[in-house]
Design an enzyme around this catalytic site. Structure first.
Site, PDB file in Angstrom:
ATOM      1  N   ASP A 218      16.351   0.765  11.962  1.00  0.00           N
ATOM      2  CA  ASP A 218      15.544   1.943  12.309  1.00  0.00           C
ATOM      3  C   ASP A 218      16.363   3.035  12.997  1.00  0.00           C
ATOM      4  OD1 ASP A 218      13.223   0.696  11.282  1.00  0.00           O
ATOM      5  OD2 ASP A 218      12.884  -0.318  13.184  1.00  0.00           O
TER       6      ASP A 218
ATOM      7  N   HIS B  51       8.639   3.559   8.771  1.00  0.00           N
ATOM      8  CA  HIS B  51       8.414   2.705   9.936  1.00  0.00           C
ATOM      9  C   HIS B  51       7.126   3.157  10.632  1.00  0.00           C
ATOM     10  CE1 HIS B  51       9.376  -0.003  13.184  1.00  0.00           C
ATOM     11  NE2 HIS B  51       9.014   0.952  14.005  1.00  0.00           N
TER      12      HIS B  51
ATOM     13  N   THR C  44       0.836  -1.214   0.000  1.00  0.00           N
ATOM     14  CA  THR C  44       0.000   0.000   0.000  1.00  0.00           C
ATOM     15  C   THR C  44       0.869   1.261   0.000  1.00  0.00           C
ATOM     16  OG1 THR C  44      -0.219   0.116   2.420  1.00  0.00           O
ATOM     17  CG2 THR C  44      -1.879  -1.169   1.236  1.00  0.00           C
TER      18      THR C  44
ATOM     19  N   ASN D  95      13.402   4.550   4.589  1.00  0.00           N
ATOM     20  CA  ASN D  95      12.511   3.516   5.116  1.00  0.00           C
ATOM     21  C   ASN D  95      11.333   4.182   5.794  1.00  0.00           C
ATOM     22  OD1 ASN D  95      11.641   0.877   5.998  1.00  0.00           O
ATOM     23  ND2 ASN D  95      12.400   1.401   8.038  1.00  0.00           N
TER      24      ASN D  95
ATOM     25  N   ILE E  38      16.454  -7.262   6.615  1.00  0.00           N
ATOM     26  CA  ILE E  38      17.445  -6.280   7.070  1.00  0.00           C
ATOM     27  C   ILE E  38      18.650  -6.321   6.142  1.00  0.00           C
ATOM     28  CG2 ILE E  38      19.024  -5.681   8.969  1.00  0.00           C
ATOM     29  CD1 ILE E  38      16.769  -6.439  10.893  1.00  0.00           C
TER      30      ILE E  38
ATOM     31  N   GLU F 227      23.351   1.091   9.168  1.00  0.00           N
ATOM     32  CA  GLU F 227      23.558  -0.280   9.640  1.00  0.00           C
ATOM     33  C   GLU F 227      22.741  -0.626  10.889  1.00  0.00           C
ATOM     34  OE1 GLU F 227      25.653   2.179   9.606  1.00  0.00           O
ATOM     35  OE2 GLU F 227      26.514   2.372  11.611  1.00  0.00           O
TER      36      GLU F 227
HETATM   37  C1  GAR Z   1       3.789  -0.654   6.686  1.00  0.00           C
HETATM   38  O1  GAR Z   1       2.988  -0.337   7.788  1.00  0.00           O
HETATM   39  C2  GAR Z   1       5.233  -0.280   6.953  1.00  0.00           C
HETATM   40  O2  GAR Z   1       5.384   0.889   7.683  1.00  0.00           O
HETATM   41  C3  GAR Z   1       5.687  -1.470   7.748  1.00  0.00           C
HETATM   42  O3  GAR Z   1       5.074  -2.568   7.116  1.00  0.00           O
HETATM   43  C4  GAR Z   1       3.860  -2.166   6.488  1.00  0.00           C
HETATM   44  C5  GAR Z   1       3.882  -2.570   5.030  1.00  0.00           C
HETATM   45  O4  GAR Z   1       2.661  -2.336   4.410  1.00  0.00           O
HETATM   46  N1  GAR Z   1       7.116  -1.551   7.759  1.00  0.00           N
HETATM   47  C6  GAR Z   1       7.813  -1.972   8.816  1.00  0.00           C
HETATM   48  O5  GAR Z   1       7.311  -2.384   9.834  1.00  0.00           O
HETATM   49  C7  GAR Z   1       9.337  -1.926   8.655  1.00  0.00           C
HETATM   50  N2  GAR Z   1       9.993  -2.058   9.914  1.00  0.00           N
HETATM   51  P1  GAR Z   1       2.545  -2.165   2.817  1.00  0.00           P
HETATM   52  O6  GAR Z   1       3.214  -3.381   2.176  1.00  0.00           O
HETATM   53  O7  GAR Z   1       1.061  -2.183   2.588  1.00  0.00           O
HETATM   54  O8  GAR Z   1       3.176  -0.876   2.429  1.00  0.00           O
END
Ligand code: GAR
Length: 208
Positions: free
Chosen positions: A153, A112, A15, A110, A95, A150
């Site tokens: 987050d 988060h 998304t 990224n 990662i 590295e």
């Molecule tokens: C999102 O909420 C993103 O922020 C999270 O995974 C989801 C992916 O949704 N990412 C993390 O947690 C990374 N540490 P999407 O595939 O629908 O964009």
């Protein structure tokens, strides 16, 4: 001005990728062009979204490549083939090692789903982040877009947006609100910001 060539890395629903594609169409992203969508799983629905938008796709799995080193070497080869200048991790659940991130210093973003430094680092991804936020009982959460280094987050924060937790929230309802009110907005905005800087500074680009 020449547009910055962007690759979006995904693992699942995509998304956030869709938000980037829509932002490119609506003119929120003007200085970058999504030239490649790379997934680490062939089942990622993000690949279907990319195909629907006529964006080239690639799939590289760690299992297929045999090691982290080979996995990253193959990704690098593909990025070079497409002349990629900026990488956006949009729900990419793998990662990347220091050897990879150091080659793309301040060129990997990224998103988060929390306000870093809360609920981040190893083990905090996807729905788990919202489960942890609800278990702690925070009243405000949100999303963060940051540069990738590295430390999981741990890179420089580019944009953050706060979102209220509501009475009766489940991890799923909270995840949806954080996406709608924060992630899908700040990811395209941050992407434009960095893409513009790379487009302006060219080879000399170091950081925003
Ligand atoms: C999102 O909420 C993103 O922020 C999270 O995974 C989801 C992916 O949704 N990412 C993390 O947690 C990374 N540490 P999407 O595939 O629908 O964009």
């Amino acid at each position: 001005m020449k547009k910055t060539k962007i690759a979006v890395f995904c693992s699942g629903g995509g998304t956030n990728l869709q938000a980037l594609i829509d932002a490119q169409k609506s003119g929120v992203i003007t200085d970058g062009q999504i030239c490649l969508v790379l997934a680490n799983a062939p089942s990622a629905y993000a690949l279907t979204r990319a195909q629907a938008a006529n964006i080239p796709t690639a799939t590289v799995t760690k299992k297929q490549m045999g090691s982290q080193q080979a996995f990253e070497a193959e990704i690098e080869r593909i990025l070079q083939e497409y002349g990629i200048e900026l990488i956006v991790l949009a729900g990419f659940m793998s990662i990347l090692s220091e050897s990879f991130t150091s080659k793309y210093k301040n060129r990997i973003l990224n998103v988060h789903p929390s306000l870093i430094p809360s609920f981040c680092g190893k083990g905090f991804y996807g729905l788990h982040v919202h489960e942890a936020a609800l278990a702690y009982g925070v009243k405000v959460t949100g999303a963060t877009v940051h540069f990738v280094n590295e430390i999981p987050d741990g890179g420089q924060i580019i944009l953050q947006r706060a979102v209220e937790v509501q009475e009766g929230d489940t991890p799923e309802t909270l995840q949806r609100r954080v996406m709608e009110q924060a992630e899908w907005k700040i990811l395209p905005e941050a992407c434009q910001k960095v893409a513009r800087e790379i487009a302006i500074q060219g080879e000399k680009y170091e950081r925003i």
